[in-house]
Motif scaffolding. Structure first.
Motif, PDB file in Angstrom:
ATOM      1  N   PHE A 119       4.519 -15.634  33.770  1.00 28.12           N
ATOM      2  CA  PHE A 119       4.394 -16.959  34.375  1.00 28.12           C
ATOM      3  C   PHE A 119       5.126 -17.048  35.712  1.00 28.12           C
ATOM      4  CE2 PHE A 119       3.893 -17.457  29.806  1.00 28.12           C
ATOM      5  CZ  PHE A 119       2.709 -18.178  29.739  1.00 28.12           C
ATOM      6  N   GLY A 120       6.131 -16.225  35.909  1.00 22.27           N
ATOM      7  CA  GLY A 120       6.900 -16.215  37.161  1.00 22.27           C
ATOM      8  C   GLY A 120       7.474 -14.835  37.371  1.00 22.27           C
ATOM      9  N   SER A 121       8.686 -14.640  36.912  1.00 20.57           N
ATOM     10  CA  SER A 121       9.285 -13.303  36.908  1.00 20.57           C
ATOM     11  C   SER A 121      10.566 -13.343  36.099  1.00 20.57           C
ATOM     12  CB  SER A 121       9.591 -12.828  38.327  1.00 20.57           C
ATOM     13  OG  SER A 121      10.214 -11.550  38.290  1.00 20.57           O
ATOM     14  N   ALA A 122      10.826 -12.258  35.384  1.00 16.99           N
ATOM     15  CA  ALA A 122      12.080 -12.122  34.631  1.00 16.99           C
ATOM     16  C   ALA A 122      12.961 -11.045  35.254  1.00 16.99           C
ATOM     17  CB  ALA A 122      11.784 -11.796  33.171  1.00 16.99           C
ATOM     18  N   GLU A 123      12.756 -10.766  36.554  1.00 19.46           N
ATOM     19  CA  GLU A 123      13.455  -9.643  37.196  1.00 19.46           C
ATOM     20  C   GLU A 123      14.963  -9.837  37.244  1.00 19.46           C
ATOM     21  OE1 GLU A 123      12.770 -10.535  41.874  1.00 19.46           O
ATOM     22  OE2 GLU A 123      11.040 -10.747  40.578  1.00 19.46           O
ATOM     23  N   PHE A 124      15.442 -11.096  37.362  1.00 20.78           N
ATOM     24  CA  PHE A 124      16.887 -11.333  37.405  1.00 20.78           C
ATOM     25  C   PHE A 124      17.484 -11.252  36.005  1.00 20.78           C
ATOM     26  CE2 PHE A 124      15.078 -14.003  40.909  1.00 20.78           C
ATOM     27  CZ  PHE A 124      15.448 -13.156  41.940  1.00 20.78           C
ATOM     28  N   ALA A 125      16.792 -11.832  35.046  1.00 17.20           N
ATOM     29  CA  ALA A 125      17.322 -11.893  33.678  1.00 17.20           C
ATOM     30  C   ALA A 125      17.417 -10.520  33.032  1.00 17.20           C
ATOM     31  CB  ALA A 125      16.444 -12.818  32.835  1.00 17.20           C
ATOM     32  N   ILE A 126      16.436  -9.656  33.262  1.00  8.60           N
ATOM     33  CA  ILE A 126      16.406  -8.357  32.591  1.00  8.60           C
ATOM     34  C   ILE A 126      17.616  -7.511  32.943  1.00  8.60           C
ATOM     35  CG2 ILE A 126      15.106  -7.102  34.377  1.00  8.60           C
ATOM     36  CD1 ILE A 126      14.449  -6.833  30.605  1.00  8.60           C
ATOM     37  N   ARG A 127      18.214  -7.763  34.105  1.00  3.93           N
ATOM     38  CA  ARG A 127      19.347  -6.960  34.557  1.00  3.93           C
ATOM     39  C   ARG A 127      20.571  -7.167  33.659  1.00  3.93           C
ATOM     40  NH1 ARG A 127      17.929  -5.176  39.599  1.00  3.93           N
ATOM     41  NH2 ARG A 127      19.976  -5.037  40.576  1.00  3.93           N
ATOM     42  N   HIS A 128      20.694  -8.348  33.068  1.00  3.51           N
ATOM     43  CA  HIS A 128      21.816  -8.604  32.165  1.00  3.51           C
ATOM     44  C   HIS A 128      21.706  -7.739  30.912  1.00  3.51           C
ATOM     45  CE1 HIS A 128      23.429 -12.083  34.400  1.00  3.51           C
ATOM     46  NE2 HIS A 128      22.155 -12.266  34.751  1.00  3.51           N
ATOM     47  N   PHE A 129      20.486  -7.426  30.506  1.00  4.29           N
ATOM     48  CA  PHE A 129      20.299  -6.572  29.336  1.00  4.29           C
ATOM     49  C   PHE A 129      20.515  -5.100  29.693  1.00  4.29           C
ATOM     50  CE2 PHE A 129      18.373 -10.550  28.309  1.00  4.29           C
ATOM     51  CZ  PHE A 129      18.683 -10.720  26.971  1.00  4.29           C
ATOM     52  N   LEU A 130      20.259  -4.728  30.937  1.00  3.95           N
ATOM     53  CA  LEU A 130      20.602  -3.381  31.393  1.00  3.95           C
ATOM     54  C   LEU A 130      22.117  -3.194  31.416  1.00  3.95           C
ATOM     55  CD1 LEU A 130      17.974  -2.978  34.243  1.00  3.95           C
ATOM     56  CD2 LEU A 130      18.223  -1.418  32.313  1.00  3.95           C
ATOM     57  N   VAL A 131      22.834  -4.245  31.789  1.00  2.00           N
ATOM     58  CA  VAL A 131      24.302  -4.171  31.756  1.00  2.00           C
ATOM     59  C   VAL A 131      24.792  -4.120  30.316  1.00  2.00           C
ATOM     60  CG1 VAL A 131      26.427  -5.446  32.283  1.00  2.00           C
ATOM     61  CG2 VAL A 131      24.598  -5.312  33.987  1.00  2.00           C
ATOM     62  N   LEU A 132      24.164  -4.871  29.437  1.00  2.00           N
ATOM     63  CA  LEU A 132      24.575  -4.927  28.030  1.00  2.00           C
ATOM     64  C   LEU A 132      24.349  -3.603  27.317  1.00  2.00           C
ATOM     65  CD1 LEU A 132      25.405  -6.674  25.508  1.00  2.00           C
ATOM     66  CD2 LEU A 132      22.950  -7.094  25.201  1.00  2.00           C
ATOM     67  N   ASP A 133      23.149  -3.043  27.465  1.00  2.00           N
ATOM     68  CA  ASP A 133      22.792  -1.791  26.773  1.00  2.00           C
ATOM     69  C   ASP A 133      21.796  -1.052  27.663  1.00  2.00           C
ATOM     70  OD1 ASP A 133      21.919   0.265  25.090  1.00  2.00           O
ATOM     71  OD2 ASP A 133      22.054  -0.984  23.286  1.00  2.00           O
ATOM     72  N   PHE A 134      22.319  -0.273  28.581  1.00  2.00           N
ATOM     73  CA  PHE A 134      21.505   0.336  29.627  1.00  2.00           C
ATOM     74  C   PHE A 134      20.388   1.191  29.055  1.00  2.00           C
ATOM     75  CE2 PHE A 134      20.383   3.433  32.840  1.00  2.00           C
ATOM     76  CZ  PHE A 134      20.335   2.678  33.998  1.00  2.00           C
ATOM     77  N   GLU A 135      20.728   2.117  28.156  1.00  2.00           N
ATOM     78  CA  GLU A 135      19.734   3.056  27.641  1.00  2.00           C
ATOM     79  C   GLU A 135      18.623   2.337  26.870  1.00  2.00           C
ATOM     80  OE1 GLU A 135      22.970   3.604  27.531  1.00  2.00           O
ATOM     81  OE2 GLU A 135      23.173   5.425  28.751  1.00  2.00           O
ATOM     82  N   ARG A 136      19.022   1.395  26.058  1.00  2.00           N
ATOM     83  CA  ARG A 136      18.041   0.690  25.230  1.00  2.00           C
ATOM     84  C   ARG A 136      17.103  -0.161  26.090  1.00  2.00           C
ATOM     85  NH1 ARG A 136      19.949  -3.355  20.381  1.00  2.00           N
ATOM     86  NH2 ARG A 136      17.928  -3.671  19.349  1.00  2.00           N
ATOM     87  N   ALA A 137      17.670  -0.870  27.058  1.00  2.00           N
ATOM     88  CA  ALA A 137      16.850  -1.708  27.933  1.00  2.00           C
ATOM     89  C   ALA A 137      15.945  -0.854  28.809  1.00  2.00           C
ATOM     90  CB  ALA A 137      17.748  -2.595  28.788  1.00  2.00           C
ATOM     91  N   LEU A 138      16.483   0.241  29.342  1.00  2.00           N
ATOM     92  CA  LEU A 138      15.680   1.094  30.219  1.00  2.00           C
ATOM     93  C   LEU A 138      14.535   1.750  29.445  1.00  2.00           C
ATOM     94  CD1 LEU A 138      15.388   2.152  33.109  1.00  2.00           C
ATOM     95  CD2 LEU A 138      16.801   4.110  32.443  1.00  2.00           C
TER      96      LEU A 138
END
Length: 367
Positions: A119-138
């Motif tokens: 609907f828009g973009s989740a590009e900013f939000a997804i980065r918090h999950f990369l910080v939380l668990d980099f391997e799993r999010a990536l």
């Protein structure tokens, strides 16, 4: 009518009081128990003093204060709300909500971001999950690079950018850019221009920290596909502006241009802020072979204290036949920007071809 009367509204007015009312009305429509009056009071408090991103965050926080405290329940309401909102940018408050309140619900939140990004973009939000668990999010984002939806594929590339504008840097990705290479390689010939722009911007980010590594990777790509050519050309823009020979060679312009620069003019010679400068010139081939030319121009902007700052602008990439002549021109308005303050004085303008300065003119900026 004054210029103030005709000026475009500030970007932050995306979240004006009318839009807040729209969000409240649509949330009430999907959740009849919604405390919409309290939401409006919270979201509009001190609104005039808030920036665009502060207003976005305020909406997310106000939704959190007025929706059920249980995250999965609140998320279901927001998923019903998403297609009803009348602005793609406004929907960014939904992934913002997920990043703020859904970190303890990793799988549920990741699927929500996949949904909201359409609907828009989740590009900013997804980065918090990369910080939380980099391997799993990536790992999840690498899967998304093969998704049927272009918005989801773009999220894989854009959300993992080391230097995403308006967001914090991903320091691990900045230090180890090859961690995202499976995503970028999967998207190097993507049919969507929306996705290709993101891939090119991600690669350009890498060029600022690891230019030799990026060039080696791009040199390993087969550039037969015009979509891959497009990505490569735009990915190299920062290195091309620096006249990097390896980058120019990837575009087929690694050799110095065999041309004569003719009829170089910068008009007018004297101008004021708000007026436009026009650069025009001809290039005539002196070669008996076809040439690929990357043509740019640069302006020496006057800085405080009489110093100058060199800024390169893209003009054109072209193929010039033996003995042929091409006429080129570009107009540029000289106006104040949030990223550039102008000072009065002489501004040199340079013509750059395949990374080399071939000639110069200029203009005087006066009060």
């Amino acid at each position: 009518m004054s210029s103030a009367d005709t000026a475009a509204p500030a970007l932050k007015e995306i979240f004006n009081r009318k839009r807040l009312q729209h969000i409240a009305d649509e949330t009430l429509a999907v959740y009849p128990a919604f405390a919409h009056k309290r939401f409006l009071k919270l979201a509009s408090a001190g609104l005039d003093e808030l920036s665009l991103m502060q207003r976005l965050a305020r909406v997310s926080e106000s939704l959190h204060a007025t929706l059920p405290a249980d995250f999965p329940t609140a998320l279901g309401i927001l998923q019903d709300l998403a297609p009803r909102l009348n602005s793609g940018f406004v929907t960014l408050c939904l992934p913002h909500y997920v990043a703020n309140y859904g970190l303890e619900h990793f799988d549920l939140s990741m699927q929500a971001l996949k949904y909201f990004t359409c609907f828009g973009s989740a590009e900013f939000a997804i980065r918090h999950f990369l910080v939380l668990d980099f391997e799993r999010a990536l790992a999840q984002m690498t899967e998304w690079a093969h998704d049927d939806n272009e918005h989801v594929r773009r999220l894989a590339s854009e959300g993992s950018r080391p230097r995403l504008p308006w967001s914090f840097r991903l320091l691990r990705m900045q230090a180890e850019p090859m961690l995202a290479w499976p995503i970028l390689d999967a998207l190097k010939a993507d049919p969507s221009l929306y996705v290709r722009k993101s891939v090119a911007n991600h690669l350009n980010d890498i060029s600022k920290d690891h230019p030799a590594l990026l060039l080696a990777q791009l040199e390993s790509w087969t550039l037969d596909d015009p979509r891959t050519q497009w990505i490569t050309r735009h990915a190299l823009r920062s290195l091309i502006k620096k006249g990097d020979r390896r980058a120019l060679a990837l575009l087929g312009a690694g050799e110095p241009a065999q041309v004569d620069l003719l009829a170089l003019r910068v008009t007018p010679e004297v101008l004021q802020l708000g007026q436009s400068m026009t650069l025009s010139f001809n290039l005539k081939s002196t070669s008996d072979k076809p040439q690929r030319l990357v043509v740019d121009y640069a302006i020496d902007y006057v800085r405080a204290g009489g110093k100058t700052g060199y800024k390169v602008f893209k003009l054109k990439t072209l193929d010039l036949a033996p003995g042929a002549l091409v006429v080129l021109a570009r107009s540029q308005q000289i106006r104040e920007l949030t990223t550039r303050k102008h000072y009065y004085g002489w501004h040199a303008v340079h013509v750059l071809v395949n990374g080399e300065r071939l000639g110069s003119g200029g203009f005087e900026l006066v009060p």
